[in-house]
Scaffold this motif. Sequence first.
Motif, PDB file in Angstrom:
ATOM      1  N   ARG A   1      -4.897  -6.109   6.137  1.00 27.64           N
ATOM      2  CA  ARG A   1      -4.662  -4.718   6.717  1.00 27.64           C
ATOM      3  C   ARG A   1      -5.624  -4.737   7.492  1.00 27.64           C
ATOM      4  NH1 ARG A   1      -3.903  -2.029   9.297  1.00 27.64           N
ATOM      5  NH2 ARG A   1      -3.231   0.782   8.701  1.00 27.64           N
ATOM      6  N   LEU A   2      -6.538  -5.029   7.618  1.00 30.18           N
ATOM      7  CA  LEU A   2      -7.940  -5.112   8.211  1.00 30.18           C
ATOM      8  C   LEU A   2      -7.894  -5.537   9.313  1.00 30.18           C
ATOM      9  CD1 LEU A   2     -10.726  -4.732   5.518  1.00 30.18           C
ATOM     10  CD2 LEU A   2      -9.848  -3.418   6.637  1.00 30.18           C
ATOM     11  N   SER A   3      -7.225  -6.982   9.246  1.00 22.58           N
ATOM     12  CA  SER A   3      -6.687  -7.967  10.438  1.00 22.58           C
ATOM     13  C   SER A   3      -5.816  -7.279  11.299  1.00 22.58           C
ATOM     14  CB  SER A   3      -6.303  -9.102   9.814  1.00 22.58           C
ATOM     15  OG  SER A   3      -6.613  -9.839  11.205  1.00 22.58           O
ATOM     16  N   GLN A   4      -5.027  -6.147  10.332  1.00 24.71           N
ATOM     17  CA  GLN A   4      -4.400  -5.301  11.532  1.00 24.71           C
ATOM     18  C   GLN A   4      -5.005  -4.364  12.630  1.00 24.71           C
ATOM     19  OE1 GLN A   4      -0.620  -3.880   9.685  1.00 24.71           O
ATOM     20  NE2 GLN A   4      -0.179  -6.208   8.537  1.00 24.71           N
ATOM     21  N   GLY A   5      -6.550  -4.339  11.114  1.00 28.05           N
ATOM     22  CA  GLY A   5      -6.774  -2.348  12.851  1.00 28.05           C
ATOM     23  C   GLY A   5      -8.302  -3.489  13.523  1.00 28.05           C
ATOM     24  N   GLY A   6      -7.709  -4.397  13.573  1.00 24.07           N
ATOM     25  CA  GLY A   6      -8.847  -5.804  14.833  1.00 24.07           C
ATOM     26  C   GLY A   6      -9.817  -6.017  14.602  1.00 24.07           C
ATOM     27  N   LEU A   7      -9.857  -6.406  12.839  1.00 26.95           N
ATOM     28  CA  LEU A   7     -11.048  -7.535  12.745  1.00 26.95           C
ATOM     29  C   LEU A   7     -10.488  -8.772  12.972  1.00 26.95           C
ATOM     30  CD1 LEU A   7     -11.921  -4.476  11.025  1.00 26.95           C
ATOM     31  CD2 LEU A   7     -12.846  -5.566   9.349  1.00 26.95           C
ATOM     32  N   PRO A   8     -11.567  -9.441  13.541  1.00 28.79           N
ATOM     33  CA  PRO A   8     -10.853 -10.972  12.893  1.00 28.79           C
ATOM     34  C   PRO A   8     -11.401 -11.858  12.653  1.00 28.79           C
ATOM     35  CG  PRO A   8     -13.021 -10.454  14.739  1.00 28.79           C
ATOM     36  CD  PRO A   8     -12.544  -9.341  14.092  1.00 28.79           C
TER      37      PRO A   8
ATOM     38  N   PHE B   1       1.280  -1.364   0.033  1.00 27.83           N
ATOM     39  CA  PHE B   1      -0.108   0.277   0.206  1.00 27.83           C
ATOM     40  C   PHE B   1       1.148   1.754  -0.558  1.00 27.83           C
ATOM     41  CE2 PHE B   1      -3.210  -3.313   1.196  1.00 27.83           C
ATOM     42  CZ  PHE B   1      -4.421  -2.419   1.810  1.00 27.83           C
ATOM     43  N   GLU B   2       0.133   2.151  -0.614  1.00 24.38           N
ATOM     44  CA  GLU B   2       1.527   3.872  -0.484  1.00 24.38           C
ATOM     45  C   GLU B   2       0.709   3.995  -0.085  1.00 24.38           C
ATOM     46  OE1 GLU B   2       2.730   5.234  -2.556  1.00 24.38           O
ATOM     47  OE2 GLU B   2       2.824   3.938  -4.076  1.00 24.38           O
ATOM     48  N   PRO B   3       1.850   5.559   0.881  1.00 22.48           N
ATOM     49  CA  PRO B   3       1.110   5.475   2.739  1.00 22.48           C
ATOM     50  C   PRO B   3       0.291   6.119   3.148  1.00 22.48           C
ATOM     51  CG  PRO B   3       3.722   6.385   1.948  1.00 22.48           C
ATOM     52  CD  PRO B   3       2.909   5.932   0.478  1.00 22.48           C
ATOM     53  N   GLU B   4      -1.274   6.608   1.894  1.00 24.02           N
ATOM     54  CA  GLU B   4      -2.027   7.731   2.358  1.00 24.02           C
ATOM     55  C   GLU B   4      -2.541   6.507   1.879  1.00 24.02           C
ATOM     56  OE1 GLU B   4       0.440   8.193   0.060  1.00 24.02           O
ATOM     57  OE2 GLU B   4       0.811  11.046   0.922  1.00 24.02           O
ATOM     58  N   ALA B   5      -2.797   5.202   1.441  1.00 23.05           N
ATOM     59  CA  ALA B   5      -4.139   3.819   1.035  1.00 23.05           C
ATOM     60  C   ALA B   5      -3.890   3.691   2.459  1.00 23.05           C
ATOM     61  CB  ALA B   5      -3.325   3.636  -0.045  1.00 23.05           C
ATOM     62  N   ASP B   6      -2.435   3.175   2.935  1.00 20.93           N
ATOM     63  CA  ASP B   6      -2.833   2.248   4.714  1.00 20.93           C
ATOM     64  C   ASP B   6      -3.361   3.348   5.713  1.00 20.93           C
ATOM     65  OD1 ASP B   6      -1.959   0.304   5.942  1.00 20.93           O
ATOM     66  OD2 ASP B   6      -0.700   1.859   6.855  1.00 20.93           O
ATOM     67  N   LYS B   7      -3.266   4.542   5.809  1.00 15.75           N
ATOM     68  CA  LYS B   7      -3.615   5.286   6.670  1.00 15.75           C
ATOM     69  C   LYS B   7      -5.985   4.865   5.982  1.00 15.75           C
ATOM     70  CE  LYS B   7      -0.308   8.662   7.634  1.00 15.75           C
ATOM     71  NZ  LYS B   7       0.410   9.882   7.718  1.00 15.75           N
ATOM     72  N   LEU B   8      -5.462   5.103   4.828  1.00 17.97           N
ATOM     73  CA  LEU B   8      -7.029   4.909   4.786  1.00 17.97           C
ATOM     74  C   LEU B   8      -7.558   3.606   4.846  1.00 17.97           C
ATOM     75  CD1 LEU B   8      -9.862   6.211   3.292  1.00 17.97           C
ATOM     76  CD2 LEU B   8      -8.911   5.108   1.283  1.00 17.97           C
TER      77      LEU B   8
END
Length: 299
Positions: A250-257, A195-202
């Motif tokens: 990336r979504l899993s890293q954001g807290g999704l099981p 991911f590009e940095p901005e896309a990763d934040k999104l």
Amino acid sequence: MARAPHGTNQPPKIIYKKVYIEGHGGHHGGAWKVAYADFVTAMMAFFLLMWLLGATTEKQRKALADYFTPTLIELKQNSAGSNGLFGGSSIIEKDNYPNRAGQTGTRSLTVPVEATGGIQVGTGDKGTLKDKAVRAEDKKNFEKVGRQITAAIQASPKLQKLATHIKFVPQNDGLRIDLVDNADYSMFALGTTMFEPEADKLMGLIAESIRGLDNTIMIRGHTDSLAFRNASGINNWLLSSSRAEATRQRLSQGGLPDARFERIEGVADREPLITANPADARNRRVAITLLYRKGAFGR
């Protein structure tokens, strides 16, 4: 020759008595013929009944019996008290048929044996009306997610340029969130799954917005039709599925099981967003679909 009475020679008087019998007609009357005809008719009907019982199956006999019994339509004609003063129980009841124990009406079809269903049949945990209520709740939650993400993007100077790259598309199976490239910007580094940095934040913002929901998620990766010009074995099929998997991580890293993810797939360039130009950069995208919660029958 007999002697006349009183010593006279006058001949004896002969009296003829005529008896008239009325009311019997010829051959002692015809009333017995009517009785005999009724008897023969009854016997013929009896033998016909015996023949039907012996020549038909149980299913056919039931069909014959149903033919001579009142139907639901006939019962409904007498509803709402029309067959007598409040003969239909009440003019405001939902099922106002003249129900009896031996009749088949909607009441006997909808109320269970334990009589706990009530009028709103289907409102239980596995009922169809319950499914509609759950879907309406999901739809409201999806709209809230869209507003939250849009507001967060507008509030962040670093993410404002991605406002035109995210689209919320209602679907029959849920809400699809499209992250779309264009000629000036790509969510991933060219030909990679980074991911590009901005896309990763999104992606982190999306994960935070949908983390509190119970809906499962489907992720689908898409590419344009431009082919790779190297011999490393990379192709659009592998790239699209790998980017879908990178999005899941990336979504899993954001807290999704892991239980939230129902399907991860890549379709290469087979479903272009710009059908007139399969090579258009906008065909490169990742679609994250929030699926409606399933009902009792998997809908």
